[in-house]
Each structure stands twice: as structure tokens, then as C-alpha cells.
Design a protein around this motif. Structure first.
Motif, PDB file in Angstrom:
ATOM      1  N   ALA A 186      -4.452  -0.945  -1.217  1.00 19.51           N
ATOM      2  CA  ALA A 186      -4.051  -1.132   0.185  1.00 19.51           C
ATOM      3  C   ALA A 186      -2.547  -1.336   0.292  1.00 19.51           C
ATOM      4  CB  ALA A 186      -4.788  -2.325   0.788  1.00 19.51           C
ATOM      5  N   LYS A 187      -1.990  -2.124  -0.629  1.00 15.15           N
ATOM      6  CA  LYS A 187      -0.563  -2.419  -0.567  1.00 15.15           C
ATOM      7  C   LYS A 187       0.256  -1.147  -0.768  1.00 15.15           C
ATOM      8  CE  LYS A 187       2.951  -5.527  -2.569  1.00 15.15           C
ATOM      9  NZ  LYS A 187       4.067  -4.611  -2.787  1.00 15.15           N
ATOM     10  N   SER A 188      -0.130  -0.321  -1.770  1.00 16.31           N
ATOM     11  CA  SER A 188       0.702   0.863  -1.982  1.00 16.31           C
ATOM     12  C   SER A 188       0.538   1.856  -0.831  1.00 16.31           C
ATOM     13  CB  SER A 188       0.470   1.505  -3.355  1.00 16.31           C
ATOM     14  OG  SER A 188      -0.880   1.628  -3.639  1.00 16.31           O
TER      15      SER A 188
ATOM     16  N   ILE B 250       9.079 -10.992  -3.891  1.00 16.53           N
ATOM     17  CA  ILE B 250       9.991 -10.002  -3.309  1.00 16.53           C
ATOM     18  C   ILE B 250       9.484  -9.479  -1.978  1.00 16.53           C
ATOM     19  CG2 ILE B 250      11.033  -7.734  -3.703  1.00 16.53           C
ATOM     20  CD1 ILE B 250      11.458  -8.671  -6.611  1.00 16.53           C
ATOM     21  N   ASP B 251       8.173  -9.286  -1.847  1.00 13.49           N
ATOM     22  CA  ASP B 251       7.691  -8.999  -0.496  1.00 13.49           C
ATOM     23  C   ASP B 251       7.988 -10.210   0.396  1.00 13.49           C
ATOM     24  OD1 ASP B 251       6.091  -7.021  -2.240  1.00 13.49           O
ATOM     25  OD2 ASP B 251       5.681  -6.293  -0.228  1.00 13.49           O
ATOM     26  N   GLY B 252       7.928 -11.401  -0.179  1.00 19.10           N
ATOM     27  CA  GLY B 252       8.318 -12.604   0.568  1.00 19.10           C
ATOM     28  C   GLY B 252       9.775 -12.561   0.983  1.00 19.10           C
TER      29      GLY B 252
ATOM     30  N   GLU C 144       2.494  -6.074   7.705  1.00 22.32           N
ATOM     31  CA  GLU C 144       1.876  -5.664   6.451  1.00 22.32           C
ATOM     32  C   GLU C 144       2.549  -6.341   5.262  1.00 22.32           C
ATOM     33  OE1 GLU C 144       0.145  -1.507   8.255  1.00 22.32           O
ATOM     34  OE2 GLU C 144       1.763  -1.360   6.802  1.00 22.32           O
ATOM     35  N   GLU C 145       3.848  -6.597   5.344  1.00 26.80           N
ATOM     36  CA  GLU C 145       4.517  -7.316   4.261  1.00 26.80           C
ATOM     37  C   GLU C 145       3.926  -8.723   4.130  1.00 26.80           C
ATOM     38  OE1 GLU C 145       6.101  -5.627   2.287  1.00 26.80           O
ATOM     39  OE2 GLU C 145       7.237  -4.080   3.324  1.00 26.80           O
ATOM     40  N   GLY C 146       3.492  -9.289   5.261  1.00 26.82           N
ATOM     41  CA  GLY C 146       2.853 -10.605   5.219  1.00 26.82           C
ATOM     42  C   GLY C 146       1.588 -10.556   4.361  1.00 26.82           C
ATOM     43  N   PHE C 147       0.826  -9.503   4.544  1.00 32.51           N
ATOM     44  CA  PHE C 147      -0.382  -9.310   3.730  1.00 32.51           C
ATOM     45  C   PHE C 147      -0.014  -9.172   2.243  1.00 32.51           C
ATOM     46  CE2 PHE C 147      -2.716  -5.545   1.902  1.00 32.51           C
ATOM     47  CZ  PHE C 147      -3.864  -6.212   1.509  1.00 32.51           C
ATOM     48  N   HIS C 148       1.059  -8.434   1.948  1.00 35.51           N
ATOM     49  CA  HIS C 148       1.457  -8.234   0.544  1.00 35.51           C
ATOM     50  C   HIS C 148       1.846  -9.564  -0.106  1.00 35.51           C
ATOM     51  CE1 HIS C 148       2.832  -4.036   2.058  1.00 35.51           C
ATOM     52  NE2 HIS C 148       1.529  -4.192   2.095  1.00 35.51           N
ATOM     53  N   HIS C 149       2.607 -10.347   0.643  1.00 36.33           N
ATOM     54  CA  HIS C 149       3.036 -11.642   0.118  1.00 36.33           C
ATOM     55  C   HIS C 149       1.819 -12.539  -0.177  1.00 36.33           C
ATOM     56  CE1 HIS C 149       4.785 -15.584  -0.179  1.00 36.33           C
ATOM     57  NE2 HIS C 149       4.165 -15.957   0.908  1.00 36.33           N
TER      58      HIS C 149
ATOM     59  N   ASP D  93       0.095   0.938   2.267  1.00 34.18           N
ATOM     60  CA  ASP D  93       0.977   0.376   3.302  1.00 34.18           C
ATOM     61  C   ASP D  93       2.420   0.781   3.071  1.00 34.18           C
ATOM     62  OD1 ASP D  93      -1.127  -0.998   4.415  1.00 34.18           O
ATOM     63  OD2 ASP D  93      -0.468  -2.993   3.779  1.00 34.18           O
ATOM     64  N   GLU D  94       2.875   0.645   1.822  1.00 35.35           N
ATOM     65  CA  GLU D  94       4.297   0.888   1.539  1.00 35.35           C
ATOM     66  C   GLU D  94       4.660   2.338   1.836  1.00 35.35           C
ATOM     67  OE1 GLU D  94       5.766  -1.715   1.307  1.00 35.35           O
ATOM     68  OE2 GLU D  94       5.041  -3.118  -0.218  1.00 35.35           O
ATOM     69  N   VAL D  95       3.787   3.263   1.440  1.00 39.77           N
ATOM     70  CA  VAL D  95       4.076   4.668   1.736  1.00 39.77           C
ATOM     71  C   VAL D  95       4.093   4.875   3.252  1.00 39.77           C
ATOM     72  CG1 VAL D  95       3.298   7.048   1.448  1.00 39.77           C
ATOM     73  CG2 VAL D  95       3.133   5.460  -0.465  1.00 39.77           C
TER      74      VAL D  95
HETATM   75 FE   LIG Z   1       5.405  -4.719   0.817  1.00 42.66          FE
END
Ligand SMILES: [Fe+2]
Ligand SMILES: [Fe+2]
Lengths: 295, 90
Positions: free
Chosen positions: A65-67, A124-126, A153-158, A69-71
């Protein structure tokens, strides 16, 4: 001496692509947003390499899911860049796949152990959240709007990162030692990620004057330290910096400086690791070419 | 990739809400744009309906923002209601 604000009159209010945009504003916005865009597209190559090797189904789902999101962040910013510069998607793909490696320092280091992607997600996402929260008010409208989705979405990654690190810290001594190794490896890279202080930053002051950027690198680094130093310690980890200390009166952290020469050489000249990410993207492009072929 | 077109994406979060612009996707046609829009804008956040609109079909206003400020003096819209009677004969 003229201040940046005098050199660069700030366009009033939010700037939209259909307005008359001064050339120097457009150039500054392009440099900043293209850098962010390429980071979001090249970076996740590290992450999806870890999807098949993730240690649990849940971790696998998180990283898939994270990757994705990033794309998605990259694609959104690619649209922002296309409207800003008039370059086409094809031209941008060429630039991303074959062009100079203009992306974040952290992707130029190897991610060899499971702890690497987990630490990056956590710290780093943080750190990205710290910066992007200010960019919600960036003067370039399409960029500020894209930031709303990206930031969520960065919140989810963190949170994923914090959870995965927490799981490892709840494990045995070898797992805890691996996490400590991760913190030792990534600490200075994370501090460097915010970029140099204003007086050493070539483009920072102009970006601030244009309202493209809302906070100074050093201020972002300081507020990240305030949040993350206690978080890292509460996790039972040590921070590999003897000179780290908070001056309560000044409200500022003292810390050991990252290697700024290494930082700028990575941003300017790239690295073997970064070149490998671009090579993987070229391979992916070639393999999927049949799908994109015009007939 | 000259065949790619830009589609504006509108998302309705819950029944009764308005469809709101959330971004764009690039696709060869509207059905493909819809698939991308679903992946891109409806994967994490609440959504019950999506619209995709070819950017070429959007007519954007060309007026300067000041044009929309015209006619702000609309005191007549506040007619006073009940106060009208107590104000005495006109
Ligand atoms: Fe991220
Ligand atoms: Fe991202």
C-alpha cells in the motif's frame, strides 16, 4: 543588500497555472516540484523490493500500500509539473528514467535490512509530514492542493513505520539490536534530509520569498527533533549523538552536523544506489512497453 | 504517449454531498480514466461516486477576478422583514 523579497516580488495570493506567472517564479516552482515529484517516483523502488521479503502478511500489505501511495504521489505531482512547464508526460518519463538523479538524499543509500524500510517509514515519512504540513499553504495552488492527499497518506506511512519498529522492539535482543543499528545508520541522513540552513541554501530564500516554501529547513528540523527525540527514546532506542541537547531557553536543539559535502554531492551527482533505482524503472518501462504502445 | 488525455476527477464522498474536484489523471479514454481515478482517489478516502471529465470539454471563465466583485452593493436583499411595519409609512 537587497533581500530576496525585494528581488522577487511575490505574486499576490495563490498562483494558478492559467495565470501570467513571472519567469523566475515558474523556474523556482519547477525546480522544487520536479525534485519532489522525482523523489516520489524513484524512492518507492526501494520499498517494493521489500514487499516480497516483508516478515509478515501485515507488513507485506503495508508496504504494498505504501509503495502504491508513493507512486500515486509521484503521478499527482507529475500532473502539476506538466501544467507548470508545458512538458509532456513522455518528456518527463524520459527525464525520470534517463535524466540526472534529482531526488532526495535518503534514496541514495542501500536499504539492505528489513529495518531500513521500517526506519525510513517511521522517521523519514515523519520528517516529510513536518515539511508537507507547511506546504498546504504553498503559493502554487495545484501543488498545495496535491499536498492534501499526499499528507494524509504520509500519515499512514509514518504510523506503519512506528508500528513495525514497535513490533521489532517487542521482539528478542537481536531484533532490538537491528533497530538500534538502523537508527545509528539513518540518524544523520534524516537530519540532512531537511537540507542546509538558509545561509548555506542556494534556493531556499527565493522559494520562501515566493511563498512556494513556508518554513526554513532549520525550523523544520528543529520541530522534527522536538517530536522525534522523545519518540525514539520512548521506543527504548539510543540516539547516536553525544552533543544532542535542548536549550530550553532558546527552544533549540544542538546536534552534530550531518556531512553536508556528502549531502550535496548526492543531490548533484547521484550514487550507484540511485542509478540502480533508475535502471529498475527503465526495465519496468521496457517490460510494460507493449501495453503503452500506440497502434 | 500523445494519445493520453487529461481528465479532471470529481469525487462524491457520501450520498448527498457534492462531487468535488480532487485532481486529474491521464488516460487514453474516459473508461480508462475512470479506472485510474478509482485507484488513485478512492482507495484511501471515503467515496461513493466518481466523475471524470475530459479537460478539453471544460469551459473555464476568462474574466479577471475583479469581474466577480461587481454588484456587491445588494442592500435591497436585506429588506428588514418584520421591521418594515414598525418603520412607519414609507
Ligand atoms: Fe510516504
Ligand atoms: Fe510520498
Amino acid at each position: 543588500m537587497t533581500t530576496p523579497a525585494q528581488q522577487h516580488p511575490v505574486p499576490a495570493g495563490q498562483v494558478e497555472p492559467w495565470q501570467d506567472i513571472p519567469d523566475d517564479y515558474r523556474a523556482a516552482a519547477t525546480r522544487m516540484i520536479e525534485f519532489h515529484m522525482m523523489s516520489e517516483i524513484v524512492g518507492p523502488v526501494h520499498e517494493f523490493r521489500w514487499v516480497p521479503r516483508a516478515p509478515s502478511l501485515q507488513a507485506k500489505l503495508m508496504f504494498a500500500a505504501k509503495s502504491q501511495d508513493e507512486v500515486g504521489h509521484g503521478l499527482m505531482l507529475l500532473r502539476v509539473c506538466e501544467d507548470l512547464t508545458g512538458k509532456s508526460r513522455a518528456q518527463y518519463l524520459e527525464q525520470i528514467l534517463d535524466g540526472p538523479p534529482r531526488f532526495m538524499n535518503i534514496f541514495h543509500y542501500p536499504w539492505d535490512e528489513w529495518v531500513d524500510p521500517a526506519i525510513v517509514a517511521w522517521l523519514i515519512d515523519g520528517a516529510e509530514i513536518e515539511r508537507q504540513a507547511t506546504l498546504l499553504r504553498s503559493s502554487y495552488g495545484p501543488y498545495a492542493r496535491a499536498m492534501r492527499k499526499i499528507l494524509k497518506e504520509e500519515g499512514f506511512h509514518h504510523h506503519c513505520g512506528r508500528y513495525l519498529i514497535g513490533r521489532m522492539m517487542a521482539g528478542g535482543p537481536r531484533q532490538r539490536a537491528a533497530v538500534q543499528r538502523g537508527v545509528d545508520r539513518w540518524w544523520l541522513r534524516t537530519l540532512a534530509m531537511f537540507g542546509p540552513r538558509d545561509e548555506n541554501s542556494r534556493h531556499g530564500p527565493a522559494l520562501m520569498a515566493f511563498g512556494l516554501k513556508l518554513a526554513r529547513n532549520e525550523d523544520l528540523r528543529q520541530s522534527w527533533l522536538t517530536k522525534f527525540v522523545p519518540q525514539i527514546r520512548a521506543m527504548g532506542l539510543e540516539i547516536p549523538d553525544d552533543s544532542l541537547a535542548r536549550d530550553e531557553e532558546a527552544g533549540q536543539w544542538a546536534y552534530t552536523e550531518p556531512d553536508w559535502a556528502e549531502f550535496s554531492s548526492l543531490l548533484r551527482g547521484g550514487s550507484p544506489v540511485g542509478a540502480d533505482l533508475q535502471r529498475d524503472l527503465r526495465t519496468a518501462r521496457r517490460v510494460n512497453d507493449w501495453l503503452l504502445a500506440e497502434d | 504517449m500523445a494519445y493520453l488525455r487529461i481528465f479532471e476527477v470529481f469525487r462524491q464522498k457520501a450520498p448527498g454531498d457534492a462531487h468535488q474536484h480532487v485532481g486529474e489523471v491521464e488516460a487514453p479514454d474516459a473508461p480508462a480514466a475512470m479506472v485510474l481515478a478509482k485507484e488513485h482517489f478512492a482507495r484511501r478516502e471515503a467515496c461513493c461516486s466518481l466523475w471524470v471529465v475530459d479537460r478539453a470539454d471544460v469551459l473555464a471563465s476568462h474574466w479577471a477576478p475583479e469581474v466577480f466583485d461587481a454588484g456587491r452593493a445588494k442592500g435591497y436583499r436585506r429588506s428588514g422583514g418584520a421591521r418594515a411595519r414598525s418603520a412607519g409609512p414609507a
